[in-house]
Design a protein around this motif. Structure first.
Motif, mmCIF file in Angstrom:
data_model
loop_
_atom_site.group_PDB
_atom_site.id
_atom_site.type_symbol
_atom_site.label_atom_id
_atom_site.label_comp_id
_atom_site.label_asym_id
_atom_site.label_seq_id
_atom_site.Cartn_x
_atom_site.Cartn_y
_atom_site.Cartn_z
ATOM 1 N N ARG A 112 0.834 -1.211 0.000
ATOM 2 C CA ARG A 112 0.000 0.000 0.000
ATOM 3 C C ARG A 112 0.863 1.253 0.000
ATOM 4 N NH1 ARG A 112 -3.510 0.049 5.069
ATOM 5 N NH2 ARG A 112 -1.550 0.770 5.998
ATOM 6 N N ASP A 113 1.899 1.259 0.835
ATOM 7 C CA ASP A 113 2.798 2.411 0.877
ATOM 8 C C ASP A 113 3.531 2.574 -0.452
ATOM 9 O OD1 ASP A 113 1.992 2.802 3.472
ATOM 10 O OD2 ASP A 113 3.793 1.911 4.375
ATOM 11 N N ALA A 114 3.932 1.452 -1.042
ATOM 12 C CA ALA A 114 4.623 1.511 -2.327
ATOM 13 C C ALA A 114 3.698 2.030 -3.421
ATOM 14 C CB ALA A 114 5.157 0.129 -2.699
ATOM 15 N N LEU A 115 2.424 1.676 -3.338
ATOM 16 C CA LEU A 115 1.455 2.162 -4.324
ATOM 17 C C LEU A 115 1.278 3.671 -4.198
ATOM 18 C CD1 LEU A 115 -0.669 1.618 -6.512
ATOM 19 C CD2 LEU A 115 -2.336 1.230 -4.666
ATOM 20 N N ARG A 116 1.172 4.156 -2.975
ATOM 21 C CA ARG A 116 1.061 5.612 -2.778
ATOM 22 C C ARG A 116 2.276 6.335 -3.370
ATOM 23 N NH1 ARG A 116 -0.728 4.551 2.868
ATOM 24 N NH2 ARG A 116 -2.981 4.849 2.972
ATOM 25 N N ALA A 117 3.451 5.791 -3.103
ATOM 26 C CA ALA A 117 4.667 6.406 -3.637
ATOM 27 C C ALA A 117 4.663 6.387 -5.160
ATOM 28 C CB ALA A 117 5.901 5.679 -3.089
ATOM 29 N N ALA A 118 4.206 5.287 -5.746
ATOM 30 C CA ALA A 118 4.167 5.171 -7.205
ATOM 31 C C ALA A 118 3.183 6.164 -7.807
ATOM 32 C CB ALA A 118 3.796 3.743 -7.602
ATOM 33 N N LEU A 119 2.029 6.328 -7.185
ATOM 34 C CA LEU A 119 1.028 7.268 -7.691
ATOM 35 C C LEU A 119 1.552 8.702 -7.641
ATOM 36 C CD1 LEU A 119 -2.212 5.753 -6.104
ATOM 37 C CD2 LEU A 119 -1.481 5.624 -8.496
ATOM 38 N N THR A 120 2.259 9.020 -6.569
ATOM 39 C CA THR A 120 2.851 10.355 -6.464
ATOM 40 C C THR A 120 3.918 10.546 -7.524
ATOM 41 O OG1 THR A 120 2.422 10.405 -4.079
ATOM 42 C CG2 THR A 120 4.059 11.949 -4.929
ATOM 43 N N ARG A 121 4.744 9.520 -7.723
ATOM 44 C CA ARG A 121 5.802 9.595 -8.730
ATOM 45 C C ARG A 121 5.218 9.750 -10.133
ATOM 46 N NH1 ARG A 121 7.895 5.311 -7.311
ATOM 47 N NH2 ARG A 121 7.192 3.907 -8.954
ATOM 48 N N LEU A 122 4.053 9.196 -10.362
ATOM 49 C CA LEU A 122 3.401 9.308 -11.662
ATOM 50 C C LEU A 122 2.647 10.623 -11.832
ATOM 51 C CD1 LEU A 122 2.041 5.651 -12.009
ATOM 52 C CD2 LEU A 122 3.800 6.728 -13.440
ATOM 53 N N GLY A 123 2.751 11.509 -10.838
ATOM 54 C CA GLY A 123 2.136 12.827 -10.960
ATOM 55 C C GLY A 123 0.789 12.956 -10.310
ATOM 56 N N GLY A 124 0.384 11.966 -9.524
ATOM 57 C CA GLY A 124 -0.915 12.016 -8.878
ATOM 58 C C GLY A 124 -0.914 12.901 -7.646
ATOM 59 N N ALA A 125 -2.070 13.462 -7.336
ATOM 60 C CA ALA A 125 -2.257 14.262 -6.131
ATOM 61 C C ALA A 125 -3.264 13.544 -5.234
ATOM 62 C CB ALA A 125 -2.777 15.657 -6.472
ATOM 63 N N ALA A 126 -2.970 13.523 -3.940
ATOM 64 C CA ALA A 126 -3.878 12.883 -2.992
ATOM 65 C C ALA A 126 -5.064 13.802 -2.739
ATOM 66 C CB ALA A 126 -3.150 12.590 -1.689
ATOM 67 N N VAL A 127 -6.251 13.346 -3.120
ATOM 68 C CA VAL A 127 -7.471 14.122 -2.896
ATOM 69 C C VAL A 127 -7.941 13.925 -1.454
ATOM 70 C CG1 VAL A 127 -9.854 14.484 -3.633
ATOM 71 C CG2 VAL A 127 -8.088 13.896 -5.322
#
Length: 299
Positions: free
Chosen positions: A124-139
């Motif tokens: 789960r933590d790795a997924l969050r990091a990957a989403l951020t690295r891909l340019g995602g913003a946490a809503v």
């Protein structure tokens, strides 16, 4: 010394990690000439001891295999290092496409929602990091947003982490946070645009004097040209990595990233015009085409 007329006097110093130097000198056959490595290192403020220790670490980590010793050795990228060569080139290409007005935004927001159980906390933590690295913003918790069509990249990461079944992917053209629904205002609230712009201003400040050097001295020696290329690549990476590549429609005008990338592209063009002896270096191969408007876009 005070009063010394040096062509680098007005050039901002660039901190280049020794590991970055080694990886930047990987040639198209996935090898590094350590003689070249030791020749470039002092131009970037590195000592021979730093280079030796870095090479030793990289070999110990299994990222490179070494044939020979000292300055006559050859390093060969293996395993993860070999597979990782140039993975972000398509994102760089997309940025230049945006700068050229060739990738207009379609008004669609792309969302990823996930509920990965506590038993898979590491994934789960790795997924969050990957989403951020891909340019995602946490809503909000477990919900990330992008203005780009990132689904193939998200799915690839989720499969690698074995959490794809815990994801929900959706798109919308009607996004609102509280009372705010204007896209550019939402983008300002969700992504740190000022911080990203500051990184690009720094990149532009690094690129301008180096561009002047390249314009004024067509006979600049190969090692010095390589040093400039590596400095630009290091600073370019620092600016690009945290950039979500928001569409121009969501950014302030003028956007600092556009000017900075144009300056780097001009530098790269001049470096390639006189690339005798360095044309096979991976940096040139990776960025040769992406700085041109005809480069392939991501997604």
């Amino acid at each position: 010394m005070p009063g010394t007329d040096s062509p680098r006097t007005s050039e901002p110093a660039v901190q280049v990690p020794t590991r970055t130097l080694v990886e930047a000198l990987i040639r198209t056959d996935h090898t590094v000439d350590t003689g070249e490595l030791y020749a470039i290192a002092p131009l970037l403020g590195m000592t021979d001891q730093q280079v030796r220790l870095c090479v030793k670490r990289l070999v110990t980590e299994g990222r490179f295999a070494q044939d020979g010793r000292g300055r006559k050795a050859v390093l060969r990228a293996v395993g993860a290092t070999e597979r990782a060569l140039g993975p972000d080139v398509e994102f760089v290409a997309h940025a230049f496409q945006q700068d050229a007005g060739l990738a207009p935004w379609d008004g669609i927001w792309h969302l990823v929602a996930f509920a990965v159980p506590e038993t898979a906390r590491t994934a789960r933590d790795a997924l969050r990091a990957a989403l951020t690295r891909l340019g995602g913003a946490a809503v909000q918790g477990g919900l990330y947003l992008s203005a780009n069509a990132w689904e193939p990249y998200v799915e690839d990461q989720a499969r690698q982490l074995d959490v794809l079944d815990h994801l929900t992917l959706l798109t919308t053209d009607n996004l609102r946070q509280g009372d705010e629904h204007e896209p550019a205002a939402l983008a300002r609230a969700l992504w740190p645009q000022d911080e990203i712009a500051d990184r690009y201003r720094r990149l532009a400040a690094v690129a301008r004097p180096r561009l002047r050097r390249l314009q004024e001295d067509a006979d600049l020696p190969g090692p010095q040209r390589l040093a400039i290329a590596i400095e630009l690549a290091a600073e370019f990476t620092r600016a690009m990595e945290p950039d979500p590549l928001l569409p121009p429609e969501l950014l302030p005008r003028p956007w600092a990233g556009t000017e900075a990338r144009q300056l780097v592209a001009q530098c790269w063009s001049l470096l390639e015009e006189h690339a005798e002896g360095v044309g096979q270096v991976g940096l040139f191969r990776l960025y040769r085409d992406v700085v041109r408007p005809g480069a392939t876009t991501r997604g």
